[in-house]
Write a protein that holds these residues in place. Structure first.
Motif, mmCIF file in Angstrom:
data_model
loop_
_atom_site.group_PDB
_atom_site.id
_atom_site.type_symbol
_atom_site.label_atom_id
_atom_site.label_comp_id
_atom_site.label_asym_id
_atom_site.label_seq_id
_atom_site.Cartn_x
_atom_site.Cartn_y
_atom_site.Cartn_z
ATOM 1 N N VAL A 84 -5.924 11.973 -1.665
ATOM 2 C CA VAL A 84 -5.979 10.603 -1.156
ATOM 3 C C VAL A 84 -6.722 9.750 -2.172
ATOM 4 C CG1 VAL A 84 -6.910 9.130 0.675
ATOM 5 C CG2 VAL A 84 -5.878 11.344 1.248
ATOM 6 N N LYS A 85 -6.102 8.634 -2.559
ATOM 7 C CA LYS A 85 -6.710 7.715 -3.520
ATOM 8 C C LYS A 85 -7.543 6.670 -2.778
ATOM 9 C CE LYS A 85 -2.595 8.089 -6.356
ATOM 10 N NZ LYS A 85 -1.345 7.414 -6.728
ATOM 11 N N ALA A 86 -8.445 6.034 -3.482
ATOM 12 C CA ALA A 86 -9.258 4.960 -2.915
ATOM 13 C C ALA A 86 -8.437 3.677 -2.932
ATOM 14 C CB ALA A 86 -10.561 4.796 -3.692
ATOM 15 N N THR A 87 -7.449 3.603 -2.045
ATOM 16 C CA THR A 87 -6.548 2.462 -1.981
ATOM 17 C C THR A 87 -6.170 2.195 -0.526
ATOM 18 O OG1 THR A 87 -4.561 1.490 -2.986
ATOM 19 C CG2 THR A 87 -4.416 3.812 -2.321
ATOM 20 N N HIS A 88 -5.220 1.306 -0.312
ATOM 21 C CA HIS A 88 -4.779 0.928 1.032
ATOM 22 C C HIS A 88 -3.593 1.800 1.465
ATOM 23 C CE1 HIS A 88 -4.041 -1.534 4.516
ATOM 24 N NE2 HIS A 88 -2.791 -1.700 4.139
ATOM 25 N N TYR A 89 -3.665 2.306 2.682
ATOM 26 C CA TYR A 89 -2.596 3.138 3.238
ATOM 27 C C TYR A 89 -2.012 2.481 4.480
ATOM 28 C CZ TYR A 89 -3.902 6.870 0.101
ATOM 29 O OH TYR A 89 -4.136 7.611 -1.027
ATOM 30 N N ILE A 90 -0.718 2.704 4.663
ATOM 31 C CA ILE A 90 -0.003 2.202 5.831
ATOM 32 C C ILE A 90 0.634 3.392 6.532
ATOM 33 C CG2 ILE A 90 1.824 0.694 6.687
ATOM 34 C CD1 ILE A 90 1.467 -0.750 3.833
ATOM 35 N N LEU A 91 0.110 3.736 7.687
ATOM 36 C CA LEU A 91 0.718 4.790 8.495
ATOM 37 C C LEU A 91 1.931 4.212 9.197
ATOM 38 C CD1 LEU A 91 -2.558 6.207 10.039
ATOM 39 C CD2 LEU A 91 -1.091 7.359 8.362
ATOM 40 N N GLY A 95 0.847 -1.178 0.000
ATOM 41 C CA GLY A 95 0.000 0.000 0.000
ATOM 42 C C GLY A 95 0.886 1.233 0.000
ATOM 43 N N ILE A 96 0.260 2.374 0.147
ATOM 44 C CA ILE A 96 1.009 3.632 0.183
ATOM 45 C C ILE A 96 1.418 3.906 1.625
ATOM 46 C CG2 ILE A 96 0.879 6.128 -0.213
ATOM 47 C CD1 ILE A 96 -1.156 5.494 -2.474
ATOM 48 N N VAL A 97 2.714 3.993 1.850
ATOM 49 C CA VAL A 97 3.250 4.243 3.187
ATOM 50 C C VAL A 97 3.253 5.750 3.443
ATOM 51 C CG1 VAL A 97 5.259 3.987 4.702
ATOM 52 C CG2 VAL A 97 4.653 2.152 3.096
ATOM 53 N N VAL A 98 2.680 6.124 4.589
ATOM 54 C CA VAL A 98 2.571 7.526 4.976
ATOM 55 C C VAL A 98 3.192 7.691 6.365
ATOM 56 C CG1 VAL A 98 0.988 9.437 5.477
ATOM 57 C CG2 VAL A 98 0.434 7.792 3.663
ATOM 58 N N PRO A 99 4.310 8.415 6.457
ATOM 59 C CA PRO A 99 4.900 8.629 7.776
ATOM 60 C C PRO A 99 4.075 9.624 8.592
ATOM 61 C CG PRO A 99 6.152 9.826 6.121
ATOM 62 C CD PRO A 99 5.089 9.040 5.389
ATOM 63 N N ILE A 100 4.004 9.386 9.897
ATOM 64 C CA ILE A 100 3.363 10.356 10.790
ATOM 65 C C ILE A 100 4.333 11.529 10.908
ATOM 66 C CG2 ILE A 100 2.618 10.797 13.159
ATOM 67 C CD1 ILE A 100 0.641 9.039 11.640
ATOM 68 N N PRO A 101 3.868 12.730 10.559
ATOM 69 C CA PRO A 101 4.784 13.875 10.534
ATOM 70 C C PRO A 101 4.974 14.533 11.901
ATOM 71 C CG PRO A 101 2.624 14.565 9.815
ATOM 72 C CD PRO A 101 2.531 13.073 10.072
ATOM 73 N N MET A 102 6.051 15.303 11.990
ATOM 74 C CA MET A 102 6.307 16.143 13.153
ATOM 75 C C MET A 102 5.801 17.545 12.829
ATOM 76 S SD MET A 102 10.287 15.128 13.766
ATOM 77 C CE MET A 102 10.500 16.071 15.248
ATOM 78 N N HIS A 103 5.488 18.303 13.860
ATOM 79 C CA HIS A 103 5.147 19.708 13.655
ATOM 80 C C HIS A 103 6.411 20.417 13.151
ATOM 81 C CE1 HIS A 103 4.137 23.879 14.545
ATOM 82 N NE2 HIS A 103 2.886 23.497 14.359
ATOM 83 N N PRO A 104 6.309 21.370 12.222
ATOM 84 C CA PRO A 104 7.490 22.057 11.680
ATOM 85 C C PRO A 104 8.418 22.659 12.749
ATOM 86 C CG PRO A 104 5.570 22.607 10.386
ATOM 87 C CD PRO A 104 5.076 21.815 11.560
#
Length: 173
Positions: free
Chosen positions: A132-139, A68-77
């Motif tokens: 965001v696409k209609a697919t599977h995401y991995i946080l 799936g699409i890997v999405v990292p949890i971001p930090m505040h700037p």
């Protein structure tokens, strides 16, 4: 490595039943539990800015099935500027896992300073910065403590059209 303890695979989502985050996250997997050895590692890596420690778990992270699409949890700037690097992105980079930055952390509050109840009642910390696409995401995140962070991010992705969302973390707190 012998001092790190593998995490169990059972996650209790009962705290999210009846909340706006119920059903946002399909599953969570964590590699290790938060013990003294992991506490020392995390301190050295994140707070003493020893970015080379991202290599320690690169092989294990690379071996994880991430379909799936890997999405990292971001930090505040502001936090990123203070720390000088994103610990989550560095873990993925050292494991050569491609990822997409779809979220920004819009609220500078630190989750670690809040109670579990405060975390569950907080407004969503994140905003979408891309389609965001209609697919599977991995946080992907470094640590799962109460689950509020990944549930908030998952809800945002689901509300924007994600078909399914799971989370993988290095540590289960």
């Amino acid at each position: 490595m012998q001092k790190f303890e593998k995490a169990d695979t059972v996650f209790d989502f009962s705290d999210f039943i009846g909340t706006k985050y119920e059903g946002a996250l399909d599953q969570v997997k964590s590699l290790y539990t938060y013990n003294e050895a992991m506490k020392d590692y995390l301190h050295q890596y994140k707070f003493l800015q020893d970015v080379a420690l991202a290599n320690v778990f690169a092989g294990e992270i690379k071996a994880l099935p991430m379909h799936g699409i890997v999405v990292p949890i971001p930090m505040h700037p502001e936090k990123l500027k203070e720390r000088t690097f994103s610990q989550v992105e560095e873990l993925l980079n050292h494991a050569t896992i491609p990822f997409q930055n779809l979220l920004i952390k819009a609220t500078p509050s630190e989750q670690g300073k809040k109670s579990k109840k405060e975390r569950l009642e907080a407004e969503n910390l994140f905003e979408l910065i891309d389609h965001v696409k209609a697919t599977h995401y991995i946080l992907f995140d470094d640590i799962y403590t109460t689950g509020a962070t990944v549930h908030q991010a998952a809800k945002l992705l689901r509300d924007a059209g994600a078909k399914s969302v799971e989370a993988i973390t290095l540590i289960k707190g």
